[in-house]
Design an enzyme around this catalytic site. Sequence first.
Site, PDB file in Angstrom:
ATOM      1  N   ARG A   1     -51.758  -1.555   9.692  1.00  0.00           N
ATOM      2  CA  ARG A   1     -52.521  -0.292  10.090  1.00  0.00           C
ATOM      3  C   ARG A   1     -52.934   0.455   8.743  1.00  0.00           C
ATOM      4  NH1 ARG A   1     -51.450   0.787  15.310  1.00  0.00           N
ATOM      5  NH2 ARG A   1     -49.642  -0.103  16.373  1.00  0.00           N
ATOM      6  N   ARG A   2     -52.114   0.748   7.673  1.00  0.00           N
ATOM      7  CA  ARG A   2     -52.623   1.470   6.593  1.00  0.00           C
ATOM      8  C   ARG A   2     -53.823   0.860   5.847  1.00  0.00           C
ATOM      9  NH1 ARG A   2     -48.601   2.270   1.415  1.00  0.00           N
ATOM     10  NH2 ARG A   2     -50.061   3.453   0.302  1.00  0.00           N
TER      11      ARG A   2
ATOM     12  N   CYS B   1     -32.325 -12.691   3.518  1.00  0.00           N
ATOM     13  CA  CYS B   1     -32.482 -13.193   2.277  1.00  0.00           C
ATOM     14  C   CYS B   1     -30.726 -13.493   1.352  1.00  0.00           C
ATOM     15  CB  CYS B   1     -33.245 -12.398   1.110  1.00  0.00           C
ATOM     16  SG  CYS B   1     -32.875 -10.583   0.966  1.00  0.00           S
TER      17      CYS B   1
END
Length: 344
Positions: free
Chosen positions: A37-38, A148
């Site tokens: 979006r950005r 992770c």
Amino acid sequence: MDKKTLSIVGASGYAGGEFLRLALSHPYLEVKQVTSRRFAGEPVHFVHPNLRGRTNLKFIPPEKLEPADILVLALPHGVFAREFDRYSALAPILIDLSADFRLKDPELYRRYYGEHPRPDLLGCFVYAVPELYREALKGADWIAGAGCNATATLLGLYPLLKAGVLKPTPIFVTLLISTSAAGAEASPASHHPERAGSIRVYKPTGHRHTAEVVENLPGRPEVHLTAIATDRVRGILMTAQCFVQDGWSERDVWQAYREAYAGEPFIRLVKQKKGVHRYPDPRFVQGTNYADIGFELEEDTGRLVVMTAIDNLVKGTAGHALQALNVRMGWPETLGLDFPGLHP
């Protein structure tokens, strides 16, 4: 072989960007669309300068996504679960890199994350650790990437618990983690003047990845995680303190690892008697899908120190997800991942 089309939702973040880096070199994948979006309208290299010249793709808003064979979701925790119906209609194979569907136990999820937006779907995804769940991944259309820190911990401890090497006593895990584990979004804690040169205990108890570790280790042992933030950009070094059964020796520990990981393409046992590089070091797996595992046994007390080094963005996130996809598709498991780290 015809290539499979793949799109990445949230490709401007570190996890999505890393999957994109790997997918662009995969011989059987064609990256179709990447969303942000950005940065909608910007070329990929505007955000990921390492990919300059590797692709002409531009970011698009999620609303413009078209159907693809495979959809990789690298969204903030909770977003995919809330919008599951919309995204699941776009591709038959889904790979989620968030924590939304890693757990099967709703109580565990509630304890560490709160209420789940779609509890009916917990247990419908296969956990993306090929070394543990290779057979299940072969038929999986919905794949949940592991955390992770959980990946590093599970790979180090799973063979020992499976073989019955360890006493049923609490296991204490310390994780030295890097700045990229916090994601691409800046915060006061990740601001360079605050983070550089700092070694900070940021999660002494209650780390969310504890849930994944407990749920996926044989016998669901008592495990306690402490996370320490360093100023390294990439990498995790996991050390676990545990105790072997009375009368068990270093040879038994070796046997447990060799039986579990014989033929594994991305597991390396690192335990040398001399030299500088006697034990796992995240520096030498940086940018790779390798997990280096080592240990040291204190014979007179039975205390066993287990060590795992991985790159948090590759073996800890995008790499094991791509490895799981290779398994799912019946492709060679090392496709797009078979490269060593750097030295020096």
